[in-house]
Write an enzyme that holds these catalytic residues in place. Structure first.
Site, PDB file in Angstrom:
ATOM      1  N   PRO A 124      15.930  32.957  22.002  1.00 27.83           N
ATOM      2  CA  PRO A 124      14.720  33.720  22.346  1.00 27.83           C
ATOM      3  C   PRO A 124      13.994  34.298  21.150  1.00 27.83           C
ATOM      4  O   PRO A 124      12.744  34.320  21.135  1.00 27.83           O
ATOM      5  CB  PRO A 124      15.244  34.824  23.273  1.00 27.83           C
ATOM      6  N   ASP A 126      14.706  33.448  17.574  1.00 31.78           N
ATOM      7  CA  ASP A 126      14.516  32.507  16.469  1.00 31.78           C
ATOM      8  C   ASP A 126      13.525  31.400  16.789  1.00 31.78           C
ATOM      9  O   ASP A 126      12.810  30.929  15.894  1.00 31.78           O
ATOM     10  CB  ASP A 126      15.869  31.881  16.083  1.00 31.78           C
ATOM     11  N   SER A 134       6.746  41.521  18.807  1.00 33.00           N
ATOM     12  CA  SER A 134       6.221  42.146  20.032  1.00 33.00           C
ATOM     13  C   SER A 134       4.947  42.923  19.727  1.00 33.00           C
ATOM     14  O   SER A 134       4.052  43.032  20.567  1.00 33.00           O
ATOM     15  CB  SER A 134       7.257  43.104  20.629  1.00 33.00           C
ATOM     16  N   ASN A 135       4.864  43.445  18.494  1.00 28.01           N
ATOM     17  CA  ASN A 135       3.739  44.309  18.127  1.00 28.01           C
ATOM     18  C   ASN A 135       2.416  43.565  18.027  1.00 28.01           C
ATOM     19  O   ASN A 135       1.352  44.184  18.113  1.00 28.01           O
ATOM     20  CB  ASN A 135       4.034  45.010  16.800  1.00 28.01           C
ATOM     21  N   THR A 181     -35.428  61.794  47.969  1.00 27.48           N
ATOM     22  CA  THR A 181     -34.895  62.314  46.714  1.00 27.48           C
ATOM     23  C   THR A 181     -34.275  63.672  47.003  1.00 27.48           C
ATOM     24  O   THR A 181     -34.787  64.421  47.842  1.00 27.48           O
ATOM     25  CB  THR A 181     -35.992  62.454  45.640  1.00 27.48           C
ATOM     26  N   HIS A 182     -33.183  63.996  46.340  1.00 31.66           N
ATOM     27  CA  HIS A 182     -32.472  65.263  46.570  1.00 31.66           C
ATOM     28  C   HIS A 182     -32.004  65.400  48.020  1.00 31.66           C
ATOM     29  O   HIS A 182     -31.869  66.509  48.527  1.00 31.66           O
ATOM     30  CB  HIS A 182     -33.345  66.469  46.210  1.00 31.66           C
ATOM     31  N   SER A 312     -11.822  55.491  65.680  1.00 27.21           N
ATOM     32  CA  SER A 312     -11.108  56.720  66.016  1.00 27.21           C
ATOM     33  C   SER A 312     -10.008  56.436  67.029  1.00 27.21           C
ATOM     34  O   SER A 312     -10.163  55.586  67.909  1.00 27.21           O
ATOM     35  CB  SER A 312     -12.081  57.754  66.594  1.00 27.21           C
ATOM     36  N   SER A 313      -8.914  57.171  66.884  1.00 27.15           N
ATOM     37  CA  SER A 313      -7.822  57.056  67.844  1.00 27.15           C
ATOM     38  C   SER A 313      -8.032  57.959  69.050  1.00 27.15           C
ATOM     39  O   SER A 313      -7.297  57.865  70.036  1.00 27.15           O
ATOM     40  CB  SER A 313      -6.492  57.407  67.151  1.00 27.15           C
ATOM     41  N   LYS A 318     -16.273  55.014  68.890  1.00 24.46           N
ATOM     42  CA  LYS A 318     -16.688  55.427  67.541  1.00 24.46           C
ATOM     43  C   LYS A 318     -16.427  54.291  66.553  1.00 24.46           C
ATOM     44  O   LYS A 318     -15.373  53.666  66.551  1.00 24.46           O
ATOM     45  CB  LYS A 318     -15.918  56.672  67.109  1.00 24.46           C
ATOM     46  N   GLU A 325     -16.073  53.264  52.642  1.00 22.67           N
ATOM     47  CA  GLU A 325     -15.021  54.202  52.275  1.00 22.67           C
ATOM     48  C   GLU A 325     -14.011  53.557  51.328  1.00 22.67           C
ATOM     49  O   GLU A 325     -13.523  54.186  50.384  1.00 22.67           O
ATOM     50  CB  GLU A 325     -14.342  54.731  53.540  1.00 22.67           C
TER      51      GLU A 325
END
Length: 454
Positions: A124, A126, A134-135, A181-182, A312-313, A318, A325
């Site tokens: 692994p 050599d 690894s760096n 707006t706003h 809704s349950s 609904k 969401e």
């Protein structure tokens, strides 16, 4: 479970009998049993690309035999195809350099290659890790994975939603509605113009992400341990970068300064910033859609969106804007990820950043979540958006801000008085204007044309 004994520089380790990995992977597996987050498979696939390219260059430079190269190449192809996914069990929460995941890949390639050859041919360190560290391999894998995932998942999703909005613009170009707006009534706007604002958010995000990827095409490979390139032959970095570019069909090049490439992660920070910008735009678009669809009777209710599931349950009938969401929750996660990415990149102490696993985990999660959520929003919501023409017409003609039509003729202050009178007494702008004596009926009708204000 049955075990076999594997050895590394620290001694013997019991490894699951059928596992392809070796002692160093097993040590990490035992010592870092933290959380449920595994090293992302796109990083593993990126490792397969760079290990394959590195082996080919080592072959060309006379450092690796053809027999060993062919075995490494075959196993790398298997890894890339996802045939060995179960052999990569290590957690994100490990050494900050990603060394253990690099060794996981090295050991799996070595173990699988030796199984195929029927003898212990590959080592692994050599052979598979020849001319590497690894760096420099882990940051290289990070960059490859980032580019490949953005190109495969995120950009196509954005383009599809752009197309959907383009279609919706054309279909709704004849509708004039009230602007806002706003969160307050404003002057009229075409519905197609409102949609065009969403479309251009996506167009700009698409271009910003593409531009931000420039730095990610620069690879750290060749810097080895600290950026000096120790144990890597001359031109190894350039040769491997060219092969990675061919294997991925992406314009990867070697980083001109390996000291920067190993310790700094600013390229990923910049790119994720553009991705966060997309998340902000998707938050805005999803919020606009659910506000416009609010109701069905007591909200704005100017558009209809697909009804995909009960909302809704307890409240029969609904239906909720669930796709919106989901998008907004993803946007919040991506914004949080951006903090983690920036903080991780700031920890490049001396010659090496040691927050790389958490950085790439959050980066790739953002890409995946945004790509998936945009596709879901497009398919399950956006393509089915329909205007509520009657509601748009009523809202437009009930808007007090249409007083802006007559402001140039009677003055700002007088127009404000008309609007306030109409609102206070619940009468039309026309009636308020006539009662105040600012205009006669013919003059008012001549200039009061809301549909022409767009």
């Amino acid at each position: 479970m049955r075990y076999r004994i594997e050895r590394d520089s620290m001694g013997e380790v019991n490894v699951p009998e059928k596992a392809l990995w070796g002692a160093q992977t097993e040590r990490s597996h035992i010592n870092f049993n933290i959380g449920t987050e595994l090293m992302p498979l796109p990083v593993i696939k990126a490792f397969a690309i760079l290990k394959k390219a590195s082996a080919e260059v080592n072959l060309e430079l006379g450092r690796l035999s053809e027999e060993k190269y062919l075995l490494i190449k075959k196993v790398c192809d298997e890894i890339y195809k996802g045939e060995l996914d179960k052999e990569f069990p290590l957690k994100v929460w490990q050494t900050g350099s990603g060394t253990q995941s690099n060794m996981n890949v090295n050991e799996v390639i070595s173990g699988r290659g030796n199984m195929l050859s029927g003898k212990r041919l590959l080592h692994p360190n050599d052979d598979v890790n020849m001319s590497q560290s690894s760096n420099d391999t882990f940051p290289t894998a990070m960059h490859i994975a980032a580019v490949m995932e953005i190109k495969a998942l995120l950009l196509p999703a954005i383009e599809k939603l752009i197309y959907t909005f383009e279609r919706l613009e054309k279909e709704n170009d004849d509708i004039v509605k009230s602007g806002r707006t706003h969160l307050q009534d404003a002057t009229p706007i075409k519905f197609s113009q409102e949609i065009s604002g969403w479309r251009f958010m996506l167009i700009n995000s698409l271009e910003e992400i593409k531009l931000s990827m420039k730095g990610i095409y620069k690879l750290a490979l060749g810097g080895t341990a600290v950026g000096t390139g120790i144990n890597a032959p001359k031109n190894f970095d350039k040769m491997v970068a060219k092969k990675i570019a061919v294997l991925t069909d992406e314009p990867f090049i070697t980083a001109e300064n390996k000291f920067h490439a190993l310790t700094a992660k600013d390229a990923l920070v910049v790119c994720h910033g553009a991705i966060k910008g997309l998340a902000a735009n998707m938050m805005k678009i999803a919020n606009d859609v659910r506000w416009l669809a609010s109701g069905p009777r007591l909200g704005i209710s100017e558009i209809f969106i697909p009804e995909n599931e009960p909302g809704s349950s307890i409240m029969p009938g609904k239906v909720n804007p669930t796709q919106c969401e989901a998008v907004t929750m993803v946007a919040v996660q991506v914004m949080g990820n951006d903090v983690a990415v920036g903080m991780a990149a700031s920890q490049g102490n001396f010659e090496l950043n040691v927050f790389m696993p958490v950085l790439i985990y959050n980066f790739l999660q953002s890409v995946r979540l945004l790509g998936d959520s945009i596709n879901s929003f497009n398919c399950n919501c956006a393509v089915g958006i329909r205007p509520n023409r009657e509601k748009m017409y009523d809202n437009l003609h009930n808007s007090l801000m249409l007083v802006t039509c007559i402001s140039p003729y009677i003055g700002y202050d007088n127009a404000a008085a008309v609007a306030k009178k109409a609102y206070k007494e619940g009468i039309s702008l026309k009636k308020a204007c006539l009662e105040l004596g600012y205009m006669d009926e013919n003059s008012f009708d001549e200039v009061f044309k809301p549909e022409e204000l767009v």
